[in-house]
Design an enzyme around this catalytic site. Structure first.
Site, PDB file in Angstrom:
ATOM      1  N   ASP A 179       0.828  -1.192   0.000  1.00  0.00           N
ATOM      2  CA  ASP A 179       0.000   0.000   0.000  1.00  0.00           C
ATOM      3  C   ASP A 179       0.879   1.266   0.000  1.00  0.00           C
ATOM      4  OD1 ASP A 179      -2.643   1.190   0.279  1.00  0.00           O
ATOM      5  OD2 ASP A 179      -1.880   1.839   2.236  1.00  0.00           O
ATOM      6  N   LYS A 184       1.382   4.247  -2.928  1.00  0.00           N
ATOM      7  CA  LYS A 184       1.279   5.697  -2.689  1.00  0.00           C
ATOM      8  C   LYS A 184       2.557   6.402  -3.156  1.00  0.00           C
ATOM      9  CE  LYS A 184      -1.884   5.204   1.184  1.00  0.00           C
ATOM     10  NZ  LYS A 184      -1.975   5.060   2.631  1.00  0.00           N
TER      11      LYS A 184
END
Ligand code: ADP
Ligand code: ASP
Ligand code: MG
Length: 825
Positions: free
Chosen positions: A682, A686
């Site tokens: 994750d 980003k």
């Protein structure tokens, strides 16, 4: 006034577009005949005039007009075929022969133009008249079949005009004379093709595009009619063009002067010259909807009740050019204004608007964009000597402008109309190029840049009429973020309403279904299941929006669904903006990333994804403004995962690794499978999204992600994983103790280095010294440090809670509100 017993009823292109529409015209005429004698005026079926003009252009440039000729024949033949079943054989045969002759005439004229490679105005006028002749031929046949005994009039003899064959000026006296026999005669039903007239020799001349309204007004004046009805496809004259301002509403009543101003400044619903003959003859005009005859429409008379609001209506006239005749020496030059207008009049150029500075140093005027260059040439020629002598500086021209006008009888007496108008324009960042107030004080006009026009119009409409701007939301995902968003929408409703915005939930989807409703969905549905919903296919939203063309439809993606992220391109093409909390689209292949931006740009749609990084924190927008000012990001380091930030904070406080993971899960800080967070994917996504934002063309594979967990912990089910977790307690405890001794802390960092020849992007654990800007970040916070040309050696830091449904939903809402007109400079 004594009654003449005549009513003129004009039907526009959409009102005679097919057999059904013609039947409606016949019904309305039959009903009116019960009360008065009727003169029907009809336009060409919609699209036909354009087709005729296109054929002329094709032939002129050596192309083949044949397909257009065939389309003309086929369209009318199909209408006749549809109408004919009730006809007597004779009526049908005559109509068919009439259409055949018109088609032949078209073919002959077009081939003549093709031979000459030129289409003189008189020929263009003749060719253009064929559409009205065809529609009226069909209409007359239908009326005859119904036993209404229509008398067909030929406009070349009935409506008399002079001058430019494409824009002729009517001769009112000759027209009145031509109608005298009808006034005295016994015929109760006349059928008159609109748009064209005849010159002194009986040759075809046109009254200008949209001129059937004018034909009807001229016929009404000549017949001394009691009423002129303009039947069109909307409920009357609206407070603004309903295609541009969906909140606009039909006006019950208007004065002649107001109608003249509105049509002069671009309200297409009436040809600008229509009102003058009716006003001169004192004939009331009613604009009505042939699709909704039960609606009373708009009544235009000499004495209309004053408008309820500070204004009656607004218009936007697009494609305008502005000319500026300037010079400090102008004061001494005699008759500059007179010479300016004479020069334009000689060229037959219509002046739309004039203003003059009180110092007399400039005369500013607007003309139709198509006349701009010609007008500039005419003025330069007229002032040649003054320009050479330096008395005048220049005749400047600006193209691509629009005139935005507010019109209303009450303005003379009401204060603050101009204030409301200009305030509304400034609120949405519309720059005013020039201002003019009609001497009648019935209108105020602002000349604005073309691209600002629609936004200014919509917002000014809100300013005057208090109508709300509707943003249609199509929300996918009703889980934690989507659910909170729906709550925010409800809670914010009154506040947004006060700012003139309505966020209308028109689509709601979750895994089981998708509900669509034009009028809005009760947010309670979001909680109570989606009964009766169809398949959750974004293609349905695309179709729904493409068929209705709302001004601001938005797909709001609160899922983490990869398939949905793959459909954004299609949604942009259908006219939707996209606001997404879903990272999948921006973290997929670079080609798709680029494709989406191209699609959005091509459709002038916006792609907003502030919550992709740092939840509600203003990361993307800050970055974009930095870059827009020419700054460059050299390095980035950030704590981008609220769940990992929480976990590492707990370890620092002495918690066991397994306990801290469970705690984070219980608090809802992790994905259902916590390994999605612990694996670092994750954070890697980003970092990739940020890297692309700063201009690096990276593929997902280029991002180096280090998991917090040993590799084998990524295998097996969540339950198995949780059972094994305590194995990691001891190693983590040892590591934490070691770091503590060195005065360091452990952080999971996303990083970008754009300084080398090979840019790097990654995510992994790092031991930081206590004075590192990111060392103090804990407890679910995010922090992002950007080292840029402008922000160095100390980086720009953005810090705050970066996880949780509440802040994410608020971030999504703030993206949605960026689509409101007032926030788009
Ligand atoms: P017709 O073929 O009946 O003459 P037009 O297309 O010429 O119809 O004019 C009707 C159209 O004018 C409407 O469909 C609407 O889109 C447009 N229009 C522009 N401004 C206004 C307004 N202020 N009120 C109503 N309609 C308007
Ligand atoms: N058919 C003509 C046009 O399209 C005239 C009209 O519709 O009023 O301009
Ligand atoms: Mg029209």
């Amino acid at each position: 006034m004594s009654s003449s017993g005549w009513r003129v009823m004009k039907f526009g292109g959409t009102s005679v577009a097919d057999a059904d529409r013609l039947r409606t015209v016949a019904d309305l005429a039959a009903a009116a005949l019960a009360e008065s004698r009727v003169c029907l005026v009809a336009s060409a079926a919609s699209g036909i005039t354009d087709l005729l003009l296109r054929a002329a252009r094709t032939a002129e440039t050596g192309g083949d007009p044949g397909p257009d000729v065939e389309a003309f024949r086929a369209r009318h033949a199909a209408i006749l075929e549809d109408l004919a079943p009730g006809f007597e054989a004779g009526v049908q045969a005559r109509a068919a022969a009439g259409l055949q002759a018109l088609g032949d005439e078209f073919a002959k004229l077009a081939s003549g133009v093709g031979l000459l490679l030129e289409c003189p105005p008189s020929v263009r006028a003749h060719l253009s008249s064929l559409g009205e002749r065809a529609s009226c031929l069909l209409l007359a046949a239908l009326l005859e079949a119904r036993g209404l005994a229509p008398e067909a009039l030929d406009p070349r003899h009935a409506i008399r005009a002079l001058g430019d064959p494409l824009q002729a000026e009517p001769d009112l006296e000759a027209t009145a004379e031509a109608f005298a026999p009808r006034r005295a005669g016994t015929s109760r039903l006349l059928v008159l093709p609109g748009f064209f007239a005849g010159d002194a020799e009986g040759r075809t001349v046109l009254l200008g595009r949209g001129g059937s309204d004018y034909s009807a007004a001229l016929a009404a004046a000549a017949l001394k009619a009691d009423l002129l009805e303009i039947w069109t496809d909307v409920d009357g004259i609206y407070s603004a063009d309903p295609r541009q301002v969906p909140e606009a509403f039909a006006l019950p009543a208007l004065s002649f002067e107001e109608a003249m101003e509105l049509s002069h400044f671009g309200a297409k619903v009436l040809h600008p010259k229509t009102i003058q003959p009716a006003r001169a003859a004192g004939i009331p005009v009613r604009v009505r909807n042939s699709f909704r005859p039960e609606h009373p429409g708009t009544l235009i008379t000499a004495q209309a009740p004053p408008p309820e609001h500070a204004a009656r209506g607004l218009t936007l006239l697009e494609h305008v050019a502005l000319l500026n005749v300037t010079g400090a020496g102008m004061k001494g030059v005699p008759g500059v204004a007179a010479r300016t207008f004479q020069a334009l009049a000689r060229e037959g150029i219509n002046v739309l608007l004039i203003t003059q500075g009180s110092s007399e140093c400039a005369i500013t005027l607007c003309v139709a964009g198509a006349d701009g260059a010609k007008a500039q040439g005419a003025l330069k020629a007229a002032f040649e000597l003054d320009l050479a002598a330096g008395r005048l500086d220049d005749v400047e021209r600006r193209d691509g402008l629009s005139i935005l006008s507010v019109v209303g009888e009450g303005m003379r007496a009401r204060m603050g109309v101009a204030g409301t108008f200009f305030h509304a324009l400034s609120e949405v960042g519309v720059n005013i190029v020039a201002i003019a107030q009609g001497s009648s004080e019935r209108s105020i006009s602002a000349v604005v840049r073309g691209e600002d026009g629609p936004r200014g119009l919509r917002h000014a409409h809100r300013g005057f009429f208090g109508t709300a701007e509707v943003i249609e939301l199509y929300l996918f995902g009703t889980g934690t973020v989507g659910g909170r968003l729906v709550e925010h929408l409800e809670a914010q409703k009154p506040r947004l309403k006060a700012r003139g915005i309505e966020l209308r939930l028109c689509g709601l989807a979750r895994s089981k279904g998708l509900l669509l409703a034009e009028g809005g969905i009760d947010p309670a549905q979001a909680r109570n299941g989606l009964d009766g919903a169809g398949a959750p296919d974004p293609g349905r939203v695309a179709d729904f929006v493409a068929s209705r063309k709302p001004i601001t439809p938005v797909l709001v993606d609160c899922t983490s669904d990869e398939a949905l992220a793959g459909r954004y391109g299609e949604l942009f093409a259908a006219g939707l903006h996209v606001v997404t909390a879903n990272k999948k689209a921006n973290a997929g292949s670079y080609a798709y990333w680029q494709h989406l931006r191209e699609q959005a740009r091509a459709g002038q749609r916006r792609f907003l994804y502030e919550t992709n990084v740092g939840a509600g924190l203003p990361v993307i927008s800050t970055l974009q403004s930095l870059l827009a000012c020419g700054d460059r990001v050299r390095r980035f380091e950030g704590i981008l995962s609220g769940s990992l930030s929480f976990l590492l904070g707990r370890l620092e406080e002495g918690a066991a690794f397994s306990g801290a993971v469970r705690e984070a899960m219980d608090k809802g800080f992790t994905e259902p499978d916590p390994r999605d967070d612990l694996g670092g994917q994750d954070v890697g996504r980003k970092a990739l999204i940020l890297a692309r934002e700063i201009g690096l063309r990276l593929e997902p594979e280029a991002v180096q992600v280090e998991s917090l967990l040993p590799r084998d912990f990524h295998e097996g089910s969540v339950a198995e994983f949780l059972a094994r977790l305590p194995e990691l307690d001891a190693p983590f405890a040892a590591r934490m103790a070691d770091l503590k001794a060195k005065g360091q802390v452990l952080r999971f960092i996303g990083s970008i280095d754009a300084t080398g020849s090979e840019p790097r992007c990654g995510a992994g654990l790092q031991a930081l010294d206590a004075d590192h800007p990111l060392a103090s970040v804990r407890g679910g916070e995010n922090a992002l440090a950007f080292l840029t040309d402008h922000y160095s050696p100390r980086p720009l830091v953005i810090r705050g809670y970066g996880a949780g449904a509440d802040v994410t939903a608020a971030g999504v809402l703030s993206d949605i509100l960026k689509l409101a007109t007032w926030s788009q400079p």
